[in-house]
Design a protein around this motif. Sequence first.
Motif, mmCIF file in Angstrom:
data_model
loop_
_atom_site.group_PDB
_atom_site.id
_atom_site.type_symbol
_atom_site.label_atom_id
_atom_site.label_comp_id
_atom_site.label_asym_id
_atom_site.label_seq_id
_atom_site.Cartn_x
_atom_site.Cartn_y
_atom_site.Cartn_z
ATOM 1 N N SER A 37 9.182 -4.453 4.972
ATOM 2 C CA SER A 37 8.025 -3.564 5.169
ATOM 3 C C SER A 37 8.001 -2.382 4.200
ATOM 4 N N TYR A 39 7.428 -1.472 0.083
ATOM 5 C CA TYR A 39 6.976 -2.071 -1.167
ATOM 6 C C TYR A 39 6.844 -1.020 -2.260
ATOM 7 N N THR A 89 1.588 0.937 1.111
ATOM 8 C CA THR A 89 0.983 -0.189 1.840
ATOM 9 C C THR A 89 -0.520 0.007 1.986
#
Length: 261
Positions: A37, A39, A89
């Motif tokens: 989760s 990035y 995200t």
Amino acid sequence: MKDYLSIGIQAAKLAGTIIQDRIGTISTDEITQKSVSDYVTDVDVTSEKTIIEHIKKFFPSHQIMAEESSNSYQKTEYLWIIDPLDGTTNFIHGFPVVAVSIALMHKGNIVIGVVYDPTRDELFYAEQGSGAFLNENRIKVSSIKNASLSLISTGFPFRNKQYIDQYMKIFRELLYSVSDLRRPGAAAIDLAYVASGRVDGFFEFALSPWDIAAGSILIKEAGGTVSDFECAETYLKTGHIIAGNPEIHLFLVNKIRNYFL
């Protein structure tokens, strides 16, 4: 400190232009998964490089702590703490809640904070002892004292799932105690919104210094309070943070610290 602030603002706006031009257009081959989760995109890297090059052009001897490169803490006289793209995200999905966050620490104290939201062209900034501002207009934390009327911002512990059970218990209790909760997905925005009175308080678990350094001075200079869950000032080390106007901050501390006794 005026020169430091102006250079920080310039760097944030340069990075903001890069982010605004690419939000929602990133292809999968430009995305790297750092952990579950979590990035990073080519834009994060380009934004960070742009910020560092701009700061180093004027202050070559200053040290840098930045999310995607030199992210270890160093004891030094001047340390810039940089999140080149908070809300990665959101950025990947074209969800328009992102920010550039830049702070300057001098001998262990945060003295400059800049949070820039390029999607709204909103520049939040503060200098120690000089107040907090949004696009040249002075800002203050909210005046709401009654917790039942308060709007609280938060972030899920998506990188630190060991806190999920505690977090959900706190979330449930607060739902019965406050007006409502929000989760924008970028801690720098959460903190800027506390400073400007758009939300009354904020809490999150296990954040990094670059997530919260700039926002913390915004809130203090806007008349608010920032602490860890024990009402101490170790939030840059622990990443556990509670912020708000003084009354709502104390309310959140009293609610949250019970789950860590």
